[in-house]
Design a protein around this motif. Structure first.
Motif, short mmCIF file in Angstrom:
data_model
loop_
_atom_site.label_atom_id
_atom_site.label_comp_id
_atom_site.label_asym_id
_atom_site.label_seq_id
_atom_site.Cartn_x
_atom_site.Cartn_y
_atom_site.Cartn_z
N PRO A 9 0.83 -1.21 0.00
CA PRO A 9 0.00 0.00 0.00
C PRO A 9 0.86 1.27 0.00
CG PRO A 9 -0.88 -1.59 1.54
CD PRO A 9 0.46 -2.13 1.07
N VAL A 10 0.42 2.27 -0.75
CA VAL A 10 1.16 3.53 -0.87
C VAL A 10 0.90 4.36 0.38
CG1 VAL A 10 1.54 5.59 -2.27
CG2 VAL A 10 0.85 3.44 -3.37
N PRO A 11 1.93 4.67 1.16
CA PRO A 11 1.72 5.45 2.38
C PRO A 11 1.24 6.87 2.05
CG PRO A 11 3.89 4.40 2.38
CD PRO A 11 3.32 4.24 1.01
N PRO A 12 0.55 7.52 2.99
CA PRO A 12 0.15 8.91 2.78
C PRO A 12 1.36 9.78 2.47
CG PRO A 12 -0.91 8.01 4.73
CD PRO A 12 0.10 7.00 4.28
N GLY A 13 1.25 10.62 1.44
CA GLY A 13 2.33 11.52 1.07
C GLY A 13 3.44 10.88 0.24
N ALA A 14 3.30 9.62 -0.13
CA ALA A 14 4.34 8.93 -0.90
C ALA A 14 4.04 8.97 -2.40
CB ALA A 14 4.47 7.49 -0.43
N PHE A 15 5.07 8.67 -3.18
CA PHE A 15 5.00 8.69 -4.64
C PHE A 15 5.23 7.29 -5.19
CE2 PHE A 15 6.33 12.88 -3.32
CZ PHE A 15 5.59 13.73 -4.12
N VAL A 16 4.68 7.04 -6.38
CA VAL A 16 4.99 5.85 -7.16
C VAL A 16 5.42 6.35 -8.52
CG1 VAL A 16 4.13 3.71 -8.18
CG2 VAL A 16 3.31 4.43 -5.92
N LEU A 17 6.66 6.08 -8.89
CA LEU A 17 7.22 6.51 -10.16
C LEU A 17 7.23 5.32 -11.09
CD1 LEU A 17 8.49 8.86 -11.68
CD2 LEU A 17 10.68 8.19 -10.74
N ILE A 18 6.54 5.44 -12.23
CA ILE A 18 6.43 4.34 -13.19
C ILE A 18 7.20 4.73 -14.45
CG2 ILE A 18 4.87 2.90 -14.53
CD1 ILE A 18 2.70 3.68 -12.39
N TYR A 19 8.30 4.01 -14.70
CA TYR A 19 9.09 4.22 -15.91
C TYR A 19 8.59 3.28 -17.00
CZ TYR A 19 12.57 6.97 -13.40
OH TYR A 19 13.21 7.95 -12.68
N PHE A 20 8.35 3.82 -18.17
CA PHE A 20 7.87 3.02 -19.29
C PHE A 20 9.08 2.51 -20.08
CE2 PHE A 20 4.17 4.99 -17.80
CZ PHE A 20 3.13 4.16 -18.15
N GLY A 21 9.66 1.45 -19.57
CA GLY A 21 10.84 0.83 -20.16
C GLY A 21 11.34 -0.25 -19.22
N PRO A 22 12.46 -0.89 -19.58
CA PRO A 22 12.99 -1.98 -18.75
C PRO A 22 13.70 -1.47 -17.50
CG PRO A 22 14.38 -1.64 -20.67
CD PRO A 22 13.22 -0.70 -20.82
N GLY A 23 13.71 -2.29 -16.47
CA GLY A 23 14.39 -1.97 -15.23
C GLY A 23 13.93 -2.91 -14.12
N THR A 24 14.44 -2.68 -12.92
CA THR A 24 14.10 -3.50 -11.76
C THR A 24 13.22 -2.71 -10.81
OG1 THR A 24 16.21 -4.66 -11.97
CG2 THR A 24 15.06 -4.88 -9.87
N ASP A 25 12.06 -3.26 -10.48
CA ASP A 25 11.13 -2.60 -9.57
C ASP A 25 11.73 -2.44 -8.17
OD1 ASP A 25 9.26 -2.53 -11.62
OD2 ASP A 25 8.11 -4.24 -10.86
N TYR A 43 10.04 -1.66 -4.54
CA TYR A 43 8.79 -1.49 -3.81
C TYR A 43 8.97 -0.82 -2.45
CZ TYR A 43 7.20 -5.04 -7.16
OH TYR A 43 6.90 -5.73 -8.30
N ASP A 44 10.17 -0.42 -2.10
CA ASP A 44 10.48 0.12 -0.78
C ASP A 44 10.09 1.60 -0.70
OD1 ASP A 44 11.50 0.72 1.69
OD2 ASP A 44 13.60 0.52 1.10
N PHE A 45 9.17 1.93 0.19
CA PHE A 45 8.72 3.31 0.37
C PHE A 45 9.51 4.06 1.45
CE2 PHE A 45 4.82 1.69 -1.67
CZ PHE A 45 4.59 2.72 -2.58
N SER A 46 10.61 3.50 1.93
CA SER A 46 11.35 4.14 3.02
C SER A 46 11.89 5.52 2.63
CB SER A 46 12.49 3.25 3.52
OG SER A 46 13.44 3.06 2.50
N ASP A 47 12.10 5.75 1.34
CA ASP A 47 12.56 7.06 0.88
C ASP A 47 11.40 7.90 0.33
OD1 ASP A 47 12.08 5.57 -1.39
OD2 ASP A 47 13.98 6.05 -2.37
N GLY A 48 10.17 7.46 0.58
CA GLY A 48 8.99 8.23 0.16
C GLY A 48 8.50 7.91 -1.23
N LYS A 49 9.14 6.93 -1.90
CA LYS A 49 8.68 6.57 -3.25
C LYS A 49 9.00 5.11 -3.56
CE LYS A 49 12.86 7.70 -5.73
NZ LYS A 49 13.61 8.61 -6.50
N ALA A 50 8.19 4.56 -4.44
CA ALA A 50 8.47 3.25 -5.02
C ALA A 50 8.69 3.50 -6.51
CB ALA A 50 7.30 2.29 -4.82
N VAL A 51 9.52 2.66 -7.13
CA VAL A 51 9.84 2.82 -8.55
C VAL A 51 9.46 1.53 -9.26
CG1 VAL A 51 11.63 3.29 -10.24
CG2 VAL A 51 11.72 4.41 -8.00
N LEU A 52 8.64 1.67 -10.31
CA LEU A 52 8.19 0.53 -11.10
C LEU A 52 8.65 0.70 -12.54
CD1 LEU A 52 4.49 0.37 -9.81
CD2 LEU A 52 6.49 -0.84 -8.90
N TYR A 53 8.87 -0.42 -13.21
CA TYR A 53 9.24 -0.42 -14.62
C TYR A 53 8.25 -1.29 -15.38
CZ TYR A 53 13.64 1.68 -13.19
OH TYR A 53 14.58 2.53 -12.67
#
Length: 185
Positions: A116-132, A134-144
Motif C-alpha cells: 500500500p502507498v503510504p500517505p504523502g508517498a509517490f509511485v514513479l512508473i518508468y515506461f521501459g525496462p528496469g528492476t522494480d 517497492y520500498d517506500f522508506s525514501d517516500g517513493k516506489a519505482v516501477l518499470y
C-alpha cells in the motif's frame, strides 16, 4: 456511556482520509465510486531526454490529521479535561492491480507485489525496462513496465488515465490530457 460515544467517533474518524472517504473494503463501496481519490496522477514525462524512459508519477495525497481530544469530566471536578492530541493516520492505499492507460489503449497493470502507498508517498512508473523497487522508506516506489511498453506516449499530445481495475468509466480514478485536443494528432 459518553466515553464510549467519544471512542466510537474517534474510531470512525481514524478510518477517514482527508478527502472524506471512509476506508472500506471494495465490496462496501458504491459500485461506481473510485476506491480512493487520494492517489492521483501527479506528473507525466512524455518526452524524456538523454535516452531516459518516459514516466508517470502517482502521488497519495492523503496525510496524517491531528485531532485534539477534549473530554469533560463528570467525576465532580470542575471544567473540561484536555488530553494529548491524537494522531489519525490513514493506512496506505493499495493500488495493486490498478491500471494506467494512454489514448491508444496501451495498458500497464501495477504489480500485486506493490505494498500500500503510504500517505504523502509517490509511485514513479518508468515506461521501459528496469528492476522494480517497492520500498517506500525514501517516500517513493519505482516501477518499470518492461520494454514492451517503452515510448508509448505521443510527444505532441496524448492522454494518461489511472484506473482502479480494468479500464472503464466506472473504474477511472484520475485523468490527464496534454498537448493538442483529443483526436487532433
Amino acid at each position: 456511556k459518553r466515553i464510549l460515544i467519544a471512542l466510537a467517533i474517534l474510531l470512525a474518524l481514524s478510518a477517514m482520509t482527508l478527502t472524506g472517504q471512509v476506508a472500506a473494503t471494495p465490496a462496501a463501496r458504491h459500485p461506481l465510486a473510485a476506491p480512493s481519490a487520494g492517489v492521483v496522477i501527479n506528473e507525466v514525462m512524455p518526452k524524456a531526454t538523454g535516452g531516459q524512459p518516459e514516466w508517470v508519477e502517482l502521488y497519495n495525497r492523503t496525510y496524517t490529521v491531528y485531532l485534539p481530544l477534549v473530554m469533560k469530566s463528570y467525576s465532580g471536578s470542575q471544567g473540561a479535561q484536555a488530553l494529548s492530541p491524537v494522531a489519525i493516520t490513514p493506512l496506505g492505499t493499495s493500488i495493486a492491480g490498478w491500471q494506467i492507460s494512454d489514448e491508444d489503449g496501451h495498458v500497464y497493470t501495477i504489480p500485486t507485489a506493490l505494498p500500500p502507498v503510504p500517505p504523502g508517498a509517490f509511485v514513479l512508473i518508468y515506461f521501459g525496462p528496469g528492476t522494480d523497487d517497492y520500498d517506500f522508506s525514501d517516500g517513493k516506489a519505482v516501477l518499470y513496465t518492461g520494454s514492451g511498453l517503452a515510448n508509448i506516449f505521443d510527444d505532441a499530445a496524448d492522454q494518461v488515465a489511472l484506473y482502479s481495475g480494468t479500464p472503464s468509466a466506472g473504474t477511472i480514478v484520475d485523468f490527464v490530457a496534454y498537448g493538442a485536443p483529443s483526436g487532433a494528432e
